[in-house]
Design an enzyme around this catalytic site. Structure first.
Site, PDB file in Angstrom:
ATOM      1  N   SER A 113       0.788  -1.083  -0.020  1.00  0.00           N
ATOM      2  CA  SER A 113      -0.032   0.143  -0.124  1.00  0.00           C
ATOM      3  C   SER A 113       0.898   1.355  -0.236  1.00  0.00           C
ATOM      4  O   SER A 113       0.343   2.268  -0.184  1.00  0.00           O
ATOM      5  CB  SER A 113      -0.805  -0.053   1.088  1.00  0.00           C
ATOM      6  OG  SER A 113      -0.251   0.054   2.426  1.00  0.00           O
ATOM      7  N   ASN A 114       2.170   1.240   0.097  1.00  0.00           N
ATOM      8  CA  ASN A 114       3.081   2.366   0.073  1.00  0.00           C
ATOM      9  C   ASN A 114       3.205   2.902  -1.351  1.00  0.00           C
ATOM     10  O   ASN A 114       3.902   3.810  -1.700  1.00  0.00           O
ATOM     11  CB  ASN A 114       4.372   1.982   0.617  1.00  0.00           C
ATOM     12  CG  ASN A 114       4.317   1.498   2.293  1.00  0.00           C
ATOM     13  OD1 ASN A 114       5.111   0.779   2.812  1.00  0.00           O
ATOM     14  ND2 ASN A 114       3.282   2.080   2.944  1.00  0.00           N
ATOM     15  N   ARG A 119       2.624   5.984  -3.511  1.00  0.00           N
ATOM     16  CA  ARG A 119       3.313   7.236  -3.561  1.00  0.00           C
ATOM     17  C   ARG A 119       4.810   7.467  -3.024  1.00  0.00           C
ATOM     18  O   ARG A 119       5.450   8.461  -3.268  1.00  0.00           O
ATOM     19  CB  ARG A 119       2.351   8.350  -2.385  1.00  0.00           C
ATOM     20  CG  ARG A 119       2.331   7.463  -1.207  1.00  0.00           C
ATOM     21  CD  ARG A 119       1.460   8.212  -0.149  1.00  0.00           C
ATOM     22  NE  ARG A 119       1.631   7.525   1.159  1.00  0.00           N
ATOM     23  CZ  ARG A 119       0.942   6.217   1.622  1.00  0.00           C
ATOM     24  NH1 ARG A 119       0.655   5.454   0.707  1.00  0.00           N
ATOM     25  NH2 ARG A 119       1.205   5.871   2.908  1.00  0.00           N
ATOM     26  N   ASP A 132       4.838  11.430   9.601  1.00  0.00           N
ATOM     27  CA  ASP A 132       3.241  11.245   9.386  1.00  0.00           C
ATOM     28  C   ASP A 132       2.682  11.326  10.641  1.00  0.00           C
ATOM     29  O   ASP A 132       1.334  11.070  10.755  1.00  0.00           O
ATOM     30  CB  ASP A 132       3.011  10.185   8.645  1.00  0.00           C
ATOM     31  CG  ASP A 132       3.301   8.673   9.415  1.00  0.00           C
ATOM     32  OD1 ASP A 132       4.060   8.982  10.595  1.00  0.00           O
ATOM     33  OD2 ASP A 132       2.976   7.655   9.020  1.00  0.00           O
ATOM     34  N   ASN A 133       3.112  11.851  11.920  1.00  0.00           N
ATOM     35  CA  ASN A 133       2.540  12.009  12.996  1.00  0.00           C
ATOM     36  C   ASN A 133       2.941  13.213  13.862  1.00  0.00           C
ATOM     37  O   ASN A 133       4.214  13.575  13.967  1.00  0.00           O
ATOM     38  CB  ASN A 133       2.788  10.737  13.737  1.00  0.00           C
ATOM     39  CG  ASN A 133       4.151  10.379  14.114  1.00  0.00           C
ATOM     40  OD1 ASN A 133       4.486  10.898  15.317  1.00  0.00           O
ATOM     41  ND2 ASN A 133       4.801   9.644  13.541  1.00  0.00           N
ATOM     42  N   CYS A 159       6.334  27.702  17.680  1.00  0.00           N
ATOM     43  CA  CYS A 159       6.131  29.067  17.555  1.00  0.00           C
ATOM     44  C   CYS A 159       4.682  29.459  16.943  1.00  0.00           C
ATOM     45  O   CYS A 159       3.772  30.240  17.352  1.00  0.00           O
ATOM     46  CB  CYS A 159       6.962  29.987  17.007  1.00  0.00           C
ATOM     47  SG  CYS A 159       8.743  30.226  17.685  1.00  0.00           S
ATOM     48  N   CYS A 206      -2.575   9.037   6.799  1.00  0.00           N
ATOM     49  CA  CYS A 206      -2.942   8.842   5.669  1.00  0.00           C
ATOM     50  C   CYS A 206      -4.028   7.569   5.459  1.00  0.00           C
ATOM     51  O   CYS A 206      -4.640   7.338   4.588  1.00  0.00           O
ATOM     52  CB  CYS A 206      -1.779   8.631   4.837  1.00  0.00           C
ATOM     53  SG  CYS A 206      -0.540   9.924   4.346  1.00  0.00           S
ATOM     54  N   CYS A 260       8.288  31.496  23.401  1.00  0.00           N
ATOM     55  CA  CYS A 260       8.019  30.150  22.854  1.00  0.00           C
ATOM     56  C   CYS A 260       9.263  29.052  23.794  1.00  0.00           C
ATOM     57  O   CYS A 260      10.129  29.444  24.160  1.00  0.00           O
ATOM     58  CB  CYS A 260       8.547  30.069  21.503  1.00  0.00           C
ATOM     59  SG  CYS A 260       8.725  28.340  21.017  1.00  0.00           S
ATOM     60  N   CYS A 272      12.061  27.857  21.578  1.00  0.00           N
ATOM     61  CA  CYS A 272      13.304  28.706  20.841  1.00  0.00           C
ATOM     62  C   CYS A 272      13.210  30.008  21.507  1.00  0.00           C
ATOM     63  O   CYS A 272      13.988  30.836  21.127  1.00  0.00           O
ATOM     64  CB  CYS A 272      12.977  28.728  19.434  1.00  0.00           C
ATOM     65  SG  CYS A 272      11.528  29.649  19.066  1.00  0.00           S
ATOM     66  N   CYS A 311     -18.874  -2.331   8.345  1.00  0.00           N
ATOM     67  CA  CYS A 311     -17.998  -1.192   7.866  1.00  0.00           C
ATOM     68  C   CYS A 311     -16.647  -1.933   7.415  1.00  0.00           C
ATOM     69  O   CYS A 311     -16.593  -3.054   7.275  1.00  0.00           O
ATOM     70  CB  CYS A 311     -17.770  -0.358   8.857  1.00  0.00           C
ATOM     71  SG  CYS A 311     -16.903  -0.617  10.422  1.00  0.00           S
TER      72      CYS A 311
HETATM   73 ZN   LIG Z   1       9.497  28.591  18.882  1.00  0.00          ZN
END
Ligand SMILES: [Zn+2]
Lengths: 395, 108
Positions: A67-68, A71, A128-129, A173, A187, A245, A248, A352
């Site tokens: 399934s990868n 893309r 992706d997280n 920030c 995804c 922040c 930073c 489902c």
């Molecule tokens: Zn920052």
């Protein structure tokens, strides 16, 4: 110094004004690290390698799955099961053998992030997280390295360079808190068009090359891409670094602390494993296994099957004679199902994809006063494909 | 008198607004005074956020508004500029403005 055949290999970019031989030499001595060799990482790595970046670190602990391939364009059908970092390194070897690739088959975690990212000039976030995104940003801030961050989902993408120069903002920030899980998804849950990750991953490679060769103007901007909108690209002028922040900001002005932060908890806890959740039995007698549903369909005459997936998924595949009532519609108006009073002794089975939404649907139907047999399919249509009909599509 | 404002939602926020990304809305150009001591004032972004909550938001107000402003993690853009550079909630809306509310994406 370039080797003789490199003048040929890189000729098309060597003759570019403002790039030239100095630009190529900068790429050759540069090192970048790509976290995530997936939909964003593959195109980014592909173009960085082709452009002649000296050293590319690839961090990914997953293996290539079928399934990868829609893309993740560096991986191939014959490398299914291979760690993605190793597969990406093999692809680079074919494109440009002179590039040194460090394939790092490890998850990026608070305990190893500093050590893994430290050796490189620029960091690319192709993950992706949410927890990993905050971890990478905080690490980039501590290491004082630019972070080229990409994200893509459905038909949309975002691109931003964080922590660039003395005033560039960091991820925190801009996004001091992760979005609610209800409005974000992976995804796998919401889908993504392969070209969209390709566009964003390519842009990440582009921004990286601009920074390395001095072609980046240093202004903080966020690029928003939306394949179906007009215009498709939007460039947003961003604020500078936030003095308060927690990552930073200026010492003494920071609000909050990120030391000892549990990134997963900060981002709302572990993502549920929908496959195993869909297999849980719940209250006894409330659900039906795929084989039993098969029996029931063969023996009972009065059965109706309600499929609560979105219409687009129903259109991919469905059980014969099943009726599509998407969960959202069912929740909004349970009478859609309950009002056609079925003949006596009709059993209603709800299905489902994985067996999670169908449980919610059964609750809705019962609360709406539906009597008789109302059950849902354990493990959803995926279980049906595994246990009953091997020819039923799994997506 | 009213102002026409273009609203865009992105990064999943559109799910709270009938799953529709683009909206064109009309808001009054002046916020009426609620008390004698108050004078009528020009409509600003802060007012718009509550207007959206009251008129366009379909579900889960807590995912859009928190402590009287947009939930942290939602970026607000005024004509393609971060609202922090435009005075945030005090920015006075002008006819034809485009305001974007965007949440960060995670997928890759
Ligand atoms: Zn920052």
């Amino acid at each position: 110094m370039l080797s003789l055949d490199d003048y040929q290999r890189y000729g098309r970019q060597l003759i570019l004004d403002r790039f030239g031989l100095p630009g190529q030499l900068k790429l050759q001595t540069a090192s970048v690290v790509v976290v995530g060799a997936g939909g964003l990482g593959c195109p980014a790595i592909q173009y960085l390698a082709a452009a002649g970046i000296g050293r590319i670190g690839v961090i990914d602990h997953d293996v290539v799955e079928l399934s990868n391939l829609q893309r993740q364009v560096l991986h191939t059908a014959d490398r299914i099961g291979t760690p993605k970092a190793v597969s990406a390194a093999k692809a680079v070897e074919v494109i440009n053998p002179r590039v040194r690739v460090d394939a790092i088959v490890e998850p990026l975690e608070p305990r190893n992030a500093l050590a893994l990212l430290e050796p490189y000039d620029i960091i690319l976030d192709c993950t992706d997280n949410a927890p990993t995104r905050y971890l990478i940003s905080d690490t980039a801030v501590s290491l004082n390295k630019p972070l080229v961050s990409g994200a893509a989902q459905k038909f949309d993408g975002q691109l931003c360079v964080y922590n660039l120069g003395p005033d560039g903002p960091c991820y925190r920030c801009l996004f001091p808190r992760p979005p609610a899980p209800e409005v974000s998804g992976s995804c796998e849950e919401v889908g993504v068009l392969g070209v969209v990750t390709g566009i964003i991953g390519n842009l990440q490679a582009l921004e990286t090359i601009k920074i390395l060769t001095g072609l980046h103007d240093g202004k903080p901007t966020l690029l928003i891409f939306s394949a179906l909108s007009s215009p498709q690209f939007r460039n947003i002028k961003l604020r500078s670094r936030r003095a308060t922040c927690p990552a930073c900001g200026n010492e003494g002005e920071k609000i909050g602390s990120i030391s000892e932060l549990d990134y997963v908890a900060f981002c709302g806890g572990q993502r549920p494993d929908w496959v195993s959740k869909g297999m849980e039995m719940g209250t006894p007698g409330g659900r039906i296994h795929a084989q039993d549903l098969d029996e029931s369909l063969k023996s009972e005459t009065r059965v109706r099957i309600i499929d609560v997936r979105p219409p687009v998924e129903f259109g991919i595949c469905h059980l014969p004679n099943s009726i599509n009532v998407p969960l959202a519609e069912l929740v909004a108006d349970p009478a859609k199902v309950t009002r056609d009073e079925p003949p006596e002794e009709t059993a209603t089975y709800v299905v489902c994809r994985l067996g999670n939404d169908s449980q919610l649907a059964v609750d809705v139907l019962r609360n709406a006063g539906m009597a008789g047999i109302v059950k849902d399919l354990v493990g959803g249509l995926r279980a049906w494909a595994k246990d009953v009909d091997r020819d039923f599509p799994v997506y | 008198m009213s102002l026409t404002i273009k609203i865009e939602f992105g990064g999943g926020l559109e799910l709270l607004f009938s799953n529709q990304k683009s909206h064109k809305i009309e808001v009054p150009s002046k916020i009426p005074a609620r008390e004698r001591s108050e004078s009528e004032r020009a409509v600003d972004l802060q007012y718009l956020i509550f207007w959206l909550r009251d008129n366009l938001l379909k579900e889960r107000v807590e995912l859009f508004i928190e402590n009287g402003t947009v939930r942290p993690g939602i970026l607000v853009l005024v004509n393609d500029t971060d609202w922090e550079l435009e005075g945030e909630g005090e920015y006075q809306l002008k006819d034809g403005d485009e305001i974007v509310f965007i949440s960060t994406l995670h997928g890759g």
